[in-house]
Every structure is written in structure tokens, then in C-alpha cells.
Design a protein around this motif. Sequence first.
Motif, mmCIF file in Angstrom:
data_model
loop_
_atom_site.group_PDB
_atom_site.id
_atom_site.type_symbol
_atom_site.label_atom_id
_atom_site.label_comp_id
_atom_site.label_asym_id
_atom_site.label_seq_id
_atom_site.Cartn_x
_atom_site.Cartn_y
_atom_site.Cartn_z
ATOM 1 N N VAL A 4 101.859 6.404 38.534
ATOM 2 C CA VAL A 4 100.497 6.588 38.030
ATOM 3 C C VAL A 4 99.522 5.796 38.892
ATOM 4 O O VAL A 4 98.496 6.308 39.334
ATOM 5 N N ARG A 11 93.638 8.853 44.562
ATOM 6 C CA ARG A 11 92.466 9.571 44.100
ATOM 7 C C ARG A 11 91.182 8.788 44.388
ATOM 8 O O ARG A 11 90.213 9.328 44.902
ATOM 9 N N ARG A 15 88.138 9.767 46.869
ATOM 10 C CA ARG A 15 86.816 9.909 46.281
ATOM 11 C C ARG A 15 85.787 9.058 47.024
ATOM 12 O O ARG A 15 84.644 9.428 47.171
ATOM 13 N N ILE A 315 88.977 2.758 27.969
ATOM 14 C CA ILE A 315 89.697 3.985 27.692
ATOM 15 C C ILE A 315 91.158 3.722 27.348
ATOM 16 O O ILE A 315 91.855 4.578 26.815
ATOM 17 N N GLU B 114 88.646 15.429 35.692
ATOM 18 C CA GLU B 114 89.403 14.200 35.929
ATOM 19 C C GLU B 114 88.945 13.077 35.001
ATOM 20 O O GLU B 114 89.750 12.258 34.569
ATOM 21 N N GLU B 117 90.625 13.768 31.806
ATOM 22 C CA GLU B 117 92.074 13.555 31.900
ATOM 23 C C GLU B 117 92.460 12.079 31.808
ATOM 24 O O GLU B 117 93.575 11.743 31.429
ATOM 25 N N LEU B 118 91.521 11.218 32.207
ATOM 26 C CA LEU B 118 91.845 9.805 32.397
ATOM 27 C C LEU B 118 92.575 9.150 31.210
ATOM 28 O O LEU B 118 93.627 8.532 31.393
ATOM 29 N N PRO B 119 92.050 9.275 29.972
ATOM 30 C CA PRO B 119 92.762 8.613 28.864
ATOM 31 C C PRO B 119 94.176 9.170 28.675
ATOM 32 O O PRO B 119 95.074 8.436 28.246
ATOM 33 N N ILE B 121 96.116 10.182 31.128
ATOM 34 C CA ILE B 121 96.941 9.587 32.178
ATOM 35 C C ILE B 121 97.511 8.269 31.672
ATOM 36 O O ILE B 121 98.704 8.009 31.783
ATOM 37 N N ARG B 130 98.392 17.615 30.204
ATOM 38 C CA ARG B 130 97.168 16.839 30.327
ATOM 39 C C ARG B 130 96.019 17.731 30.781
ATOM 40 O O ARG B 130 94.937 17.752 30.219
ATOM 41 N N ARG B 131 96.314 18.477 31.808
ATOM 42 C CA ARG B 131 95.303 19.352 32.386
ATOM 43 C C ARG B 131 94.836 20.384 31.356
ATOM 44 O O ARG B 131 93.642 20.578 31.158
ATOM 45 N N ARG B 166 85.968 13.424 26.661
ATOM 46 C CA ARG B 166 86.906 12.358 27.025
ATOM 47 C C ARG B 166 87.334 11.576 25.775
ATOM 48 O O ARG B 166 88.479 11.139 25.670
#
Lengths: 401, 243
Positions: A4, A11, A15, A315, B114, B117-119, B121, B130-131, B166
Motif C-alpha cells: 500500500v 502515486r 502526481r 481519514i 482517487e 478511494e483513499l479511505p 485503501i 474499492r474502485r 469520500r
Amino acid sequence: MLGVALRLALREMRRNIMRSVLTMLGIIIGVAAVIVLVTLGSGATRQVTQQIANLGSNLLMVSVGKRMGPGQSSTAPAFKLADAEALAREVPALAAVAPQASFASTAIFANENWGTTVTGSTEQYFTVNNRQLAEGRIFTGSEARSGAAVCVIGETVRVKLFAGQSPLGAKMRLRKLSCEIVGLLKPKGQSTMGSDQDDIVIVPLRTFQRRIAGNDDVSLIQVSAKDDISTDAVKQELQRLLRIRRHSSADEDDNFNVMDMKEIAAMLSGTTQMMTGLLGAVAAVSLLVGGIGIMNIMLVSVTERTREIGIRLAIGALENEILLQFLVEAVVLSSSGGLIGIVLALVSSSILAAVLQVPLVFNLPVIAIAFMFSATVGIVFGYVPARKAARMDPIEALRHE
Amino acid sequence: MIATSANENPQPLLELQQVTKVYGTGEAAMPALRGVSFRIEPGEFVAVMGPSGSGKSTCMNILGCMDQPTAGRYCFQNVDVGLLSRNQRTLLRRHYLGFIFQGFNLLNRTSALENVELPLIYRGIDSDVRRAAAYQALDTVGLKGWEHHTPGELSGGQQQRVAIARAIVTQPLLLLADEPTGNLDSKRSEEIMELLTTFNRDRGITIVMVTHEADMAAYAKRTVHFRDGLIESDQNQPGDSLC
Ligand SMILES: Nc1ncnc2c1ncn2[C@@H]1O[C@H](COP(=O)(O)OP(=O)(O)O)[C@@H](O)[C@H]1O
Ligand SMILES: [Mg+2]
């Protein structure tokens, strides 16, 4: 977890291409500069030492007058062949003795002519100067004694007069002498002083004296000491003997000069080593500047990254997950920058070494140090601010301005 | 009418007991909360109102486990959050909470997809699932077709909807929204409120939302008023205008 982190790190790098490229650039430039400069410096040092080794560090040069160089006095009488013979006979520590006399002369073959240096010497010239033959032979003892019209030429002379052909057996004109070429020397390149060591013609000393110079003078005697003999002792013995032969009275200075190649060698390699040190220092500065560049970019992006870290924490990212991501990012950026720098340095120093005609000497410890330094700077300055941010409360990191 | 009186339900979702929060120390000490107590049952939709500076955001941050009270207790699902470690609080956020910030707090230069998706991940969800979930969440907030735009390419309302996607993509137990419509015009605000109402009604997500506007608070079933770090009033909405 590492997977991960790796994905997130890649990523983030993609970016922020600009930030990634600038960070890597700092490392690339720092690493490449150090390696290229040190490699070329070591190459130059190696070249000098090699040339000195080729010259033979047991070589001594006996010349007429007080000093070599521009201040040389011409009033002192020249040596004669007999002086050389006496040295060979009476100094048992000598391995070889090569009396020499030289003139600048034009060498002519067919329609081609080329200005070169003609040296008269004995067959020991080749031993003393450590010259090997590419083709043919050197002149024999009897040819030398009888003053035969034979010569051995260097590669430059061959190229200028014979282009692609073999010169062996050809008759070449040197002033009034027409001599047969019996041998071709292996190329040796530039000397330490920058002269072309292949732009030479060697004829027997007697031939030179009779047919070119018109006198029996010897201007230089090169001698080599036997391997296990100290050149200092030989030097003293030569001085003693020559003073007697030249009838110098006790209060008179020598009217000749005995030069030890080791002195020259030490001086020259000392100079290039100093140059390498100097280049190394310049390179270290560029490494430092590269490092500061990396630091700058990393620190400038801290605000933005602190906010990013705040978002991730809010998050639900654990401190360790964030740190791993930043660590991976810093390691990947720094080490790929370092590797690119090394590759760039290897390629450009190969090219530069070829252009400058110095041997390619890679200094592995320097490569390793340069790499480690930049990688450490990149990692530390990528990681430490991130660690600070990841330890904040998320709300605090988010508020960071 | 749903019973929300404190004593009737033995299992509140969360409970604040005499929570105080003081920013700074000594001379500069600044009490933002001065003893706040309330409980919220699963499935509630609570609006938090009050003048600015009255401690609403401070309270939300504590509820979101992003900040800690100076004194008092905060229990989430009968767990005393004050006794949890930093990492445990993070895991609580990861698995049970969704937070919508007033300032969106999206990752820059990162596509809406993206961001959403973060949380997931960090929850370790497989990329396919996820996607799909991220697409689904963006569709829910009305951003179908905008998945690959970055925050910079989206309007304020769209960014807020990405932030909502999100927050709900993980199906949290509790959704905290600090002035989610603060930056939006009334039409966009109503759309957002409709969304939140749907989440609350159809998915049973408990929502606590800070707002300045009575119009927005009207969507909630209960309104808590803050003043000077204290709760001034706590009322159930007399009539539910939506049902
Ligand atoms: N990080 C902080 N440091 C110092 N004071 C703060 C901080 N955050 C909020 N405050 C103060 O606490 C009080 C309550 O703030 P806040 O909870 O943001 O109010 P609201 O969200 O109701 O406008 C305000 O007076 C504010 O100035
Ligand atoms: Mg606020």
C-alpha cells in the motif's frame, strides 16, 4: 502494508512530477559531478604514474651544462662517446647506457616530407627508454659500430610519410643521409610534458655523428640503474666519475647535470594528486549544493504535505502507514536519482576520458560516498518533516499554514 | 415520534459527559467548551447551531476523535475514547466515522475517484471492490462522469460532493459534517441536504451536522444550540417537514 505504501508513494510522486524531478535533479547533479571530477582526476594521476613507470623510475639523465631547461649553459664542453663507454665500464650498478645526440630534421620519402627529431644513439636507447618494436628490428651492434645507414621510426613519422603502408625496407632521406628503415616503434603517445613520443627517428650514434651532425658530440647520456640499486648512490658515482673525466677542480661546480627521474616523477604526480584533491573539493561543494537543493524542495513542500498528512490521518491512516509511505517515497526518489547520477557520470566520464585521452579510473569509494550522501540527504529531509507532521493531531496538521 | 430521551435507550451511539476544551495555557487560556453533555442514539440526524466561536467545530472535532477534550468523557459505543491510544482512535475513525470538512480537505492534483478511494485503501479493501465502491459513491452524490477530474477542475459544490462521497463510501456509523453547505449557494445547499437526508433515512447513518442556517437545520430531526461553549438548548424538531 508495504505494498500500500509503495503504491501511495508512487502515486504521490507521479502526481507531483515537478517536485520529484527537482529532488532527483539535485541528487543527480551532485552525484554525477563528484564522480566525473574525481574519475577524471584519478585518470590524470594514473596517466602520469603510468608514463613515469614507462619511463622507468631507475632512469637517470646526464646532460651537459648546469641545468636542464632554458637556463642551460652551452659553454660547457659536450660529452663524447668515450664518456658513455667509460660510465658503462666503470659503474657496475648501471644496467644500460645510451649516449644521444639529436637534431631537428626533415624526413623525406617520395613526395612526402615531415619535420621531426632525429636522434643518434646506441641499441641501448631502446632498453633505457623502454621502447618496443611494432615491426622489424632495431639496428645491430655491428651496424651501430660501422655507422650503417639504417633507422627506426616512430608511428607519427610512419603515418605522415607512409600513410597506410609498412615502412620497412624503404629508404628515407634525413638531410644528406639516405637510410633504410629497419624498424617501427610501438606507439607511446604523449609524454608527461606533452610532446609526441612517436614523432622520432632513431639512427646509430656513429651514423648520426658522421653523416648528420658532422661532429662527435654527445649531448645527453641516459642511463638506467640496476633494479635493486639506489639511484642516489648511482647519481653520486656518476658525478664523481664525470668530474674526473671532465677535469673539474675541487672548487668548481659540476658543468653537467645528473637528473633522477624519481624527482621528476614525485613532482609530477604530486601536482596531479593536488589537482585531483582540488577537483574533489569542487565536486564536494557541488554535492553540498545539490543536497541543499534537495533540502529546499523538501522543506518548501512541507506545508502542503502537512495538510496532506492531516487529511490522511483524518481519514484513518495510521502514523506508521504515513511514515512508511513518505519513507518509500524518499528512498525511491533519492536512490533512483543517485543511480541515474551514477549512470550519467559513468557515461560522461567515459566520453570525457576518451576526449581528454586519460585512462578511465573509477573510484568506487567515491561513487559509494557520493551516492550515500545524496541518498541520506534525500531520505532525511523527505522523512523528518513527515515524521513531525504524522505525530500531530489530525486537526492540527489540517490547520497547518 | 422517535424517542430520543436520554434514559430510554441503554445503548447510545455516543455520549459526551461534561466535556470541556481549553485552547492555550495560562494567560492565553481560551475555553472553547465549558461542560457539554449530550447523547446521540443510532440513526439520529442532529443539527448543531450557534453563533460563530461558540464551540461547534471544537465539539465536532472531539466527536470525530480528531481532537481530545481537556476534561470530561467522550464515549463512542460505550468505549471511553479518552482511554484509547492514538492509533486506536485512528482505527476508530477508519472503521466507524466519516467526516465532511467545511474546507473540503481533498488531496490536490488527485482525481475525485482517487480521493474517494483513499479511505478504502487504508481499510485494506481490494482494488476492484474499492474502485467499484468509489464509482458508486460518486454516482450517489451526482458526480457521474466527473470521476477523473481533480479538485482544481471542479466547482465548490462539486468538491463538497466529492468530500461527501469520500465520507460515505465506507458506510460509516456516524457522519460528522462541519458546515457542509457553508460555501454553497442555496440551490446547491438543498441538494446536499437532500443527500444527507437520504443517507440518514435509507442507510441508517447517524448524522451530526453543524450549520448556521435554520433552513438547513430544518432537515434534521433534532437541533442542538451552542452558546459560549455551552449547550443553550437541545430540541427535537416538532414536525418533520420532509416526511
Ligand atoms: N486551535 C485553536 N487555538 C486557539 N483557539 C481556538 C482554536 N480553535 C478554536 N479556537 C477558539 O475556540 C472558540 C470556539 O471555536 P470553534 O469551535 O471553531 O467555534 P465555531 O465552530 O462554533 O465557530 C473560538 O473562540 C475560537 O477562537
Ligand atoms: Mg466552526
